[in-house]
Design a protein around this motif. Sequence first.
Motif, PDB file in Angstrom:
ATOM      1  N   GLU A 125       2.069  -5.532  -1.291  1.00 51.49           N
ATOM      2  CA  GLU A 125       3.054  -6.333  -0.574  1.00 51.49           C
ATOM      3  C   GLU A 125       3.331  -5.753   0.799  1.00 51.49           C
ATOM      4  N   LEU A 126       3.739  -6.626   1.688  1.00 50.88           N
ATOM      5  CA  LEU A 126       4.076  -6.209   3.044  1.00 50.88           C
ATOM      6  C   LEU A 126       5.393  -5.428   3.026  1.00 50.88           C
ATOM      7  N   VAL A 127       5.410  -4.346   3.791  1.00 44.64           N
ATOM      8  CA  VAL A 127       6.643  -3.584   3.983  1.00 44.64           C
ATOM      9  C   VAL A 127       7.201  -3.858   5.374  1.00 44.64           C
ATOM     10  N   ALA A 128       6.364  -3.648   6.394  1.00 49.41           N
ATOM     11  CA  ALA A 128       6.805  -3.859   7.768  1.00 49.41           C
ATOM     12  C   ALA A 128       5.588  -3.948   8.684  1.00 49.41           C
ATOM     13  N   TRP A 138       2.586  -1.570   7.569  1.00 51.56           N
ATOM     14  CA  TRP A 138       2.618  -0.820   6.325  1.00 51.56           C
ATOM     15  C   TRP A 138       2.746  -1.800   5.162  1.00 51.56           C
ATOM     16  N   TYR A 139       1.958  -1.539   4.142  1.00 56.25           N
ATOM     17  CA  TYR A 139       1.998  -2.304   2.906  1.00 56.25           C
ATOM     18  C   TYR A 139       2.132  -1.306   1.766  1.00 56.25           C
ATOM     19  N   GLN A 190      -6.492   4.920   3.445  1.00 55.28           N
ATOM     20  CA  GLN A 190      -6.788   5.198   2.036  1.00 55.28           C
ATOM     21  C   GLN A 190      -5.526   5.191   1.175  1.00 55.28           C
ATOM     22  N   GLY A 191      -4.376   5.189   1.809  1.00 58.14           N
ATOM     23  CA  GLY A 191      -3.112   5.149   1.077  1.00 58.14           C
ATOM     24  C   GLY A 191      -2.494   6.520   0.903  1.00 58.14           C
ATOM     25  N   THR A 192      -1.184   6.541   0.841  1.00 60.26           N
ATOM     26  CA  THR A 192      -0.451   7.779   0.583  1.00 60.26           C
ATOM     27  C   THR A 192       0.639   7.489  -0.444  1.00 60.26           C
ATOM     28  N   THR A 241       8.917   3.418  -5.014  1.00 59.91           N
ATOM     29  CA  THR A 241       7.751   4.184  -5.455  1.00 59.91           C
ATOM     30  C   THR A 241       6.507   3.306  -5.435  1.00 59.91           C
ATOM     31  N   ALA A 242       5.483   3.773  -4.728  1.00 57.81           N
ATOM     32  CA  ALA A 242       4.244   3.003  -4.576  1.00 57.81           C
ATOM     33  C   ALA A 242       3.258   3.821  -3.763  1.00 57.81           C
ATOM     34  N   VAL A 243       2.041   3.317  -3.705  1.00 61.87           N
ATOM     35  CA  VAL A 243       1.084   3.822  -2.719  1.00 61.87           C
ATOM     36  C   VAL A 243       1.274   2.997  -1.453  1.00 61.87           C
ATOM     37  N   TYR A 244       1.464   3.672  -0.355  1.00 66.41           N
ATOM     38  CA  TYR A 244       1.702   3.002   0.922  1.00 66.41           C
ATOM     39  C   TYR A 244       0.414   3.015   1.747  1.00 66.41           C
ATOM     40  N   TYR A 245       0.050   1.827   2.209  1.00 67.07           N
ATOM     41  CA  TYR A 245      -1.177   1.662   2.976  1.00 67.07           C
ATOM     42  C   TYR A 245      -0.855   1.230   4.405  1.00 67.07           C
TER      43      TYR A 245
END
Length: 123
Positions: free
Chosen positions: A46-49, A36-37, A115-117, A90-94
């Motif tokens: 940015e990288l999340v996990a 997930w980014y 496509q992102g959420t 808060t962001a779009v998560y890809y």
Amino acid sequence: QVQVVESGGGLVQAGGSLRLSCAASGRIFSINVMGWYRQAPGKQRELVATISSSNRTNYADSVKGRFTISRDNAKNTVYLQMNSLKPEDTAVYYCNAEVRVDRYYPSALYQYWGQGTQVTVSS
């Protein structure tokens, strides 16, 4: 072709929780790393996990202890459980999947993105 589809975003108050899901489908022999980014307005993605096929995980420092990544290899699905959410989350998560499409060419790996959420955390 491979399709990657995210779901589970939304609006939540600070301190709340959300669970994101991402399913990959199509021409897939196996998936190495899933991750997930996120990208906030005006910022770089940015990288999340991330999580490997053997369930080795990696987290950004900003989410350690609050977010948990997991996957179901049989379903080619990855999840992100987000707890104690903050407005800065808060962001779009890809979702990203590193896919091996052919059993005879293990080094032929391809990156696919969803496509992102949208995740919005209100203060």
